[in-house]
Design a protein around this motif. Sequence first.
Motif, PDB file in Angstrom:
ATOM      1  N   GLY A   1       0.794  -1.225   0.000  1.00 18.53           N
ATOM      2  CA  GLY A   1       0.000   0.000   0.000  1.00 18.53           C
ATOM      3  C   GLY A   1       0.825   1.273   0.000  1.00 18.53           C
ATOM      4  N   ALA A   2       2.130   1.163  -0.180  1.00 22.62           N
ATOM      5  CA  ALA A   2       3.017   2.327  -0.094  1.00 22.62           C
ATOM      6  C   ALA A   2       2.666   3.398  -1.123  1.00 22.62           C
ATOM      7  N   LEU A   3       2.450   3.019  -2.357  1.00 25.46           N
ATOM      8  CA  LEU A   3       2.205   4.014  -3.397  1.00 25.46           C
ATOM      9  C   LEU A   3       0.950   4.823  -3.089  1.00 25.46           C
ATOM     10  N   GLY A   4      -0.104   4.149  -2.692  1.00 26.55           N
ATOM     11  CA  GLY A   4      -1.330   4.845  -2.341  1.00 26.55           C
ATOM     12  C   GLY A   4      -1.150   5.768  -1.149  1.00 26.55           C
ATOM     13  N   SER A   5      -0.413   5.318  -0.146  1.00 28.50           N
ATOM     14  CA  SER A   5      -0.236   6.146   1.050  1.00 28.50           C
ATOM     15  C   SER A   5       0.649   7.358   0.777  1.00 28.50           C
ATOM     16  N   LEU A   6       1.566   7.249  -0.164  1.00 28.38           N
ATOM     17  CA  LEU A   6       2.404   8.400  -0.504  1.00 28.38           C
ATOM     18  C   LEU A   6       1.552   9.542  -1.047  1.00 28.38           C
TER      19      LEU A   6
END
Length: 181
Positions: free
Chosen positions: A16-21
Amino acid sequence: MTTHQWMMIDGALNPGALGSLYADNAAIEAIGVLHGTPHKAIAQSGPILARFEDDDPLAVHWRNNAPPARHAWAFDCDLGLYALAAFWYRRLLPTGPMGQTLWLRYADARVMERGQRHHAMPRGFWQGITGVRLAADQPAWSPLPQEPRPAGAARDGDPGPEPFALDARQMAALAAGEASA
């Protein structure tokens, strides 16, 4: 040209890193390296690039080795977002000693640390990168040697660099030495 500070994030280690960025405005801009490639379906789990400043929320996560920057690393480069994604995509799938295509987990700082410690990175791998930090508390260092670019040649562009290759020694040095946790 302006040099920017970038973070390389392993999407598999930071689900989920890309979304959270984007949701948390943690970085100035971000992209999955696999976006727009034949591997786009797994872009969220692949290497992720994020441009950041030292006072951004992403830098705080990195200093704490916490998602979305767990086992991430940073570097300086003057390329823009899309050119940089293409730059790193060319380094993702080196050829092995028997001609097989490999997947280089370069978004994991632990892999990069082993690569540097054992001098396992292919020739030209660091071309265009001016500073590297494999940990937030590490000062930037230059990934020497920088091979000179031929006069008039595009930076790491067309005609593209020779495909990167890893020999058996390099493969062994880069192999995982720890669990993915």
